[in-house]
Design a protein around this motif. Structure first.
Motif, PDB file in Angstrom:
ATOM      1  N   TRP A   1       1.026  -1.341   0.099  1.00  0.00           N
ATOM      2  CA  TRP A   1      -0.004  -0.096   0.045  1.00  0.00           C
ATOM      3  C   TRP A   1       0.901   1.217   0.114  1.00  0.00           C
ATOM      4  CZ3 TRP A   1      -5.325   0.535  -0.304  1.00  0.00           C
ATOM      5  CH2 TRP A   1      -6.010  -0.498  -0.482  1.00  0.00           C
ATOM      6  N   VAL A   2       0.259   2.249  -0.606  1.00  0.00           N
ATOM      7  CA  VAL A   2       1.025   3.745  -0.376  1.00  0.00           C
ATOM      8  C   VAL A   2      -0.115   4.557   0.199  1.00  0.00           C
ATOM      9  CG1 VAL A   2       1.849   5.711  -1.770  1.00  0.00           C
ATOM     10  CG2 VAL A   2       2.385   3.423  -2.371  1.00  0.00           C
ATOM     11  N   ILE A   3       0.146   5.099   1.350  1.00  0.00           N
ATOM     12  CA  ILE A   3      -0.333   6.084   2.050  1.00  0.00           C
ATOM     13  C   ILE A   3       0.258   7.383   1.829  1.00  0.00           C
ATOM     14  CG2 ILE A   3      -1.512   7.086   4.142  1.00  0.00           C
ATOM     15  CD1 ILE A   3      -0.991   4.235   5.175  1.00  0.00           C
ATOM     16  N   THR A   4      -0.413   8.374   0.755  1.00  0.00           N
ATOM     17  CA  THR A   4       0.059   9.405   0.445  1.00  0.00           C
ATOM     18  C   THR A   4      -0.442  10.870   0.869  1.00  0.00           C
ATOM     19  OG1 THR A   4       0.419  10.990  -1.605  1.00  0.00           O
ATOM     20  CG2 THR A   4      -1.214   9.478  -1.781  1.00  0.00           C
ATOM     21  N   ASP A   5       0.241  11.601   1.700  1.00  0.00           N
ATOM     22  CA  ASP A   5      -0.206  12.832   2.357  1.00  0.00           C
ATOM     23  C   ASP A   5       0.176  14.066   1.594  1.00  0.00           C
ATOM     24  OD1 ASP A   5      -0.706  14.914   4.098  1.00  0.00           O
ATOM     25  OD2 ASP A   5       0.363  14.000   5.710  1.00  0.00           O
ATOM     26  N   GLU A   6      -1.270  14.330   1.009  1.00  0.00           N
ATOM     27  CA  GLU A   6      -0.966  15.492  -0.053  1.00  0.00           C
ATOM     28  C   GLU A   6      -1.546  16.997   0.672  1.00  0.00           C
ATOM     29  OE1 GLU A   6      -2.808  14.019  -3.394  1.00  0.00           O
ATOM     30  OE2 GLU A   6      -1.609  12.346  -3.651  1.00  0.00           O
ATOM     31  N   ILE A   7      -1.408  17.194   1.975  1.00  0.00           N
ATOM     32  CA  ILE A   7      -1.813  18.364   2.635  1.00  0.00           C
ATOM     33  C   ILE A   7      -1.225  19.557   2.277  1.00  0.00           C
ATOM     34  CG2 ILE A   7      -0.214  18.310   4.503  1.00  0.00           C
ATOM     35  CD1 ILE A   7      -4.082  18.616   5.035  1.00  0.00           C
ATOM     36  N   TYR A   8      -0.221  19.416   1.410  1.00  0.00           N
ATOM     37  CA  TYR A   8       0.617  20.764   1.142  1.00  0.00           C
ATOM     38  C   TYR A   8       0.519  20.912  -0.479  1.00  0.00           C
ATOM     39  CZ  TYR A   8       2.301  21.177   5.807  1.00  0.00           C
ATOM     40  OH  TYR A   8       2.658  21.258   7.172  1.00  0.00           O
ATOM     41  N   GLU A   9      -0.246  20.156  -1.255  1.00  0.00           N
ATOM     42  CA  GLU A   9      -0.459  19.993  -2.608  1.00  0.00           C
ATOM     43  C   GLU A   9      -0.333  21.523  -3.473  1.00  0.00           C
ATOM     44  OE1 GLU A   9      -3.884  18.536  -4.397  1.00  0.00           O
ATOM     45  OE2 GLU A   9      -4.696  18.418  -2.690  1.00  0.00           O
ATOM     46  N   LYS A  10      -1.162  22.479  -2.869  1.00  0.00           N
ATOM     47  CA  LYS A  10      -1.133  23.674  -3.298  1.00  0.00           C
ATOM     48  C   LYS A  10      -0.130  24.457  -3.118  1.00  0.00           C
ATOM     49  CE  LYS A  10      -5.464  23.168  -4.938  1.00  0.00           C
ATOM     50  NZ  LYS A  10      -6.026  23.021  -6.364  1.00  0.00           N
ATOM     51  N   LEU A  11       1.027  24.258  -2.406  1.00  0.00           N
ATOM     52  CA  LEU A  11       1.985  25.158  -1.913  1.00  0.00           C
ATOM     53  C   LEU A  11       3.569  24.541  -2.425  1.00  0.00           C
ATOM     54  CD1 LEU A  11       1.145  25.700   1.725  1.00  0.00           C
ATOM     55  CD2 LEU A  11       0.725  27.369  -0.269  1.00  0.00           C
ATOM     56  N   THR A  12       3.715  24.839  -3.986  1.00  0.00           N
ATOM     57  CA  THR A  12       4.991  24.615  -4.548  1.00  0.00           C
ATOM     58  C   THR A  12       5.252  25.829  -5.267  1.00  0.00           C
ATOM     59  OG1 THR A  12       3.872  23.849  -6.707  1.00  0.00           O
ATOM     60  CG2 THR A  12       4.064  22.214  -4.830  1.00  0.00           C
ATOM     61  N   TYR A  13       6.855  25.864  -5.350  1.00  0.00           N
ATOM     62  CA  TYR A  13       7.052  27.180  -5.958  1.00  0.00           C
ATOM     63  C   TYR A  13       7.993  26.886  -7.158  1.00  0.00           C
ATOM     64  CZ  TYR A  13       5.689  27.840  -1.030  1.00  0.00           C
ATOM     65  OH  TYR A  13       4.970  27.736   0.194  1.00  0.00           O
ATOM     66  N   ASP A  14       8.372  28.259  -7.643  1.00  0.00           N
ATOM     67  CA  ASP A  14       9.459  28.205  -8.746  1.00  0.00           C
ATOM     68  C   ASP A  14       9.068  27.323  -9.774  1.00  0.00           C
ATOM     69  OD1 ASP A  14      11.204  29.484  -7.362  1.00  0.00           O
ATOM     70  OD2 ASP A  14      12.227  27.975  -6.553  1.00  0.00           O
ATOM     71  N   ASP A  15       7.459  27.341  -9.984  1.00  0.00           N
ATOM     72  CA  ASP A  15       7.182  26.324 -11.152  1.00  0.00           C
ATOM     73  C   ASP A  15       7.303  24.807 -11.118  1.00  0.00           C
ATOM     74  OD1 ASP A  15       5.940  28.800 -12.670  1.00  0.00           O
ATOM     75  OD2 ASP A  15       7.984  28.943 -13.488  1.00  0.00           O
ATOM     76  N   VAL A  16       7.366  24.539  -9.969  1.00  0.00           N
ATOM     77  CA  VAL A  16       7.727  23.103  -9.454  1.00  0.00           C
ATOM     78  C   VAL A  16       6.417  22.392  -9.511  1.00  0.00           C
ATOM     79  CG1 VAL A  16       8.365  21.444  -7.995  1.00  0.00           C
ATOM     80  CG2 VAL A  16       9.849  23.151  -8.452  1.00  0.00           C
ATOM     81  N   PRO A  17       5.972  21.511 -10.307  1.00  0.00           N
ATOM     82  CA  PRO A  17       4.635  20.802 -10.214  1.00  0.00           C
ATOM     83  C   PRO A  17       4.314  20.011  -9.135  1.00  0.00           C
ATOM     84  CG  PRO A  17       5.967  19.459 -11.783  1.00  0.00           C
ATOM     85  CD  PRO A  17       6.788  20.701 -11.101  1.00  0.00           C
ATOM     86  N   PHE A  18       3.160  19.711  -8.665  1.00  0.00           N
ATOM     87  CA  PHE A  18       2.847  18.847  -7.502  1.00  0.00           C
ATOM     88  C   PHE A  18       2.306  17.572  -8.460  1.00  0.00           C
ATOM     89  CE2 PHE A  18      -1.085  16.774  -6.051  1.00  0.00           C
ATOM     90  CZ  PHE A  18      -0.442  16.042  -4.918  1.00  0.00           C
ATOM     91  N   THR A  19       2.901  16.419  -8.038  1.00  0.00           N
ATOM     92  CA  THR A  19       2.549  15.084  -8.817  1.00  0.00           C
ATOM     93  C   THR A  19       1.843  14.284  -7.737  1.00  0.00           C
ATOM     94  OG1 THR A  19       4.126  15.558 -10.489  1.00  0.00           O
ATOM     95  CG2 THR A  19       3.204  13.270 -10.357  1.00  0.00           C
TER      96      THR A  19
END
Length: 401
Positions: free
Chosen positions: A204-222
């Motif tokens: 299983w993978v448990i993925t914590d995405e609580i900060y998904e909207k907070l990326t910088y320098d045009d770095v994408p959230f995946t």
């Protein structure tokens, strides 16, 4: 002869207090006592909750339908909105039946682990990690297998490291990007490689995405949940706390396969029933409403990110990589240890953090809370003036490069 009884169960007595909450509480207690303390401990935006969200809560509080119980899994319209958001932002096709609304993101962590982990199971946790993960794993009866990635790796683990950690008892991998405490963001390629590896391993993978909207320098959230092979063995955790400055509203969620969500919902029927209805209505307004307030907060965090890294890297013994996400700077402070500082010689970052609090009146969280010693976490989710003054105090105490 009567059987021995202990006042606190060994299960609860064995877990540690949240280190970040402890540091924040100590800073607030010192402030209340009249001390001029600046706190970098709590991961809590300093902004008020956006007005349209507050107004939605005010309206909801006046509606009698929100004065009653609702389904334990959450308001149907909120679950539908979360499913739509997850499909859009995480690339994981979700339906409302695959959503459980929880009392904050931390509750979602506990619920997911309780639903998946049996006694004896192992959970791989990349380190540095959020302080709650190992304690929640322990409460579920599992054990944590730490995999450390230092600053030379950008605080990101590799597939090769994960492979070395796998045993026949491995049940799950905790995956966090953007990361608390480091601010590291895995690239799309890195994320997909780890996702495919987990699928091949059958864990299983448990993925914590609580900060998904907070990326910088045009770095994408995946989202790792977007890896097609993982569809039936991934659980997504998130919430409104960080993105919308709603830490006190306590609304999070977990999204995943229907059988896991059903099991976690059954637990919630006994544990908390439903999340407060007014807060759910506020969360609905948050995730379906305008994004301009989110963008404004993100721009402020970005500005502070540049400021804090530049200032921290002036301090003797500190090396601070530029975080690409969240709102934390993770300082490599090993160069500040084992030298005399104002009459003391700290040998660990736990001792260094105590010294900084005592002498500089600045609260930071030591690396021991997140894994190995040698590091400090500073949140830059505080006002610009406090940020500059706090780092200046540390520099005056430790000296400049």
């Amino acid at each position: 002869m009567p059987l021995p009884h202990y006042r606190v169960s060994s299960r609860i007595g064995s877990i540690a207090e949240s280190a970040t909450m402890k540091v924040d509480a100590k800073a607030k207690a010192l402030k209340a006592a009249g001390e001029d303390v600046i706190g970098f401990g709590a991961g809590e935006p300093d902004f008020p909750t956006p007005e349209h969200i507050v107004e939605a809560a005010v309206v909801a509080a006046k509606d009698p339908k929100n004065h009653k119980y609702t389904p334990a899994a959450g308001l149907p319209e909120l679950r539908e909105a979360i499913a739509e958001k997850t499909t859009r932002d995480s690339g994981y096709a979700a339906e409302a039946s695959q959503v459980l609304v929880t009392n904050g993101g931390k509750h979602a962590v506990y619920a997911s682990l309780a639903a998946l982990v049996d006694p004896g199971d192992q959970v791989i946790v990349p380190s540095p990690y959020w302080t709650t993960y190992p304690e929640a794993i322990k409460l579920a009866g599992g054990s944590t297998v730490e995999v450390f990635a230092g600053p030379e790796q950008g605080y990101k683990v590799t597939v090769e490291q994960l492979q070395e950690a796998v045993t026949e008892r491995t049940k799950a991998l905790m995956f966090v990007s953007p990361s608390n405490p480091t601010g590291a963001v895995y690239s799309p390629e890195e994320t997909q490689a780890i996702g495919r590896w987990a699928a091949e391993q059958g864990i299983w993978v448990i993925t914590d995405e609580i900060y998904e909207k907070l990326t910088y320098d045009d770095v994408p959230f995946t989202s790792i949940a977007s890896v097609p092979e993982l569809a039936d063995q991934v659980v997504i955790l998130s919430g409104v706390a960080k993105t919308y400055a709603m830490t006190g509203w306590r609304v999070g969620w977990m999204v995943g396969p229907t059988d896991v969500i059903k099991a976690a919902t059954t637990l919630q029927t006994h544990l908390t029933s439903n999340v407060a209805n007014v807060c759910q209505r506020a969360a609905l307004a948050a995730i379906t409403g305008p994004e301009e307030p989110v963008q404004q907060m993100r721009e402020a965090f970005d500005r502070r990110r540049s400021m804090i890294v530049e200032k921290l890297n002036r301090i003797a013994g500190f090396e601070t990589p530029v975080p690409q996400g969240a709102f934390y700077a993770y300082v490599d402070a090993r160069g500040a240890l084992n030298r005399e500082i104002d009459g003391s010689t700290p040998t660990s970052t736990a001792e260094l953090a105590e010294l900084i609090l005592e002498k500089a009146k600045v609260a930071v969280v030591p690396g021991e809370a997140f894994g190995p010693s040698g590091y400090l976490r500073l949140s830059y989710a505080l006002g610009d003036e406090d940020l500059a003054e706090g780092i200046g105090r540390i520099e005056r105490l430790l000296g400049s490069k």
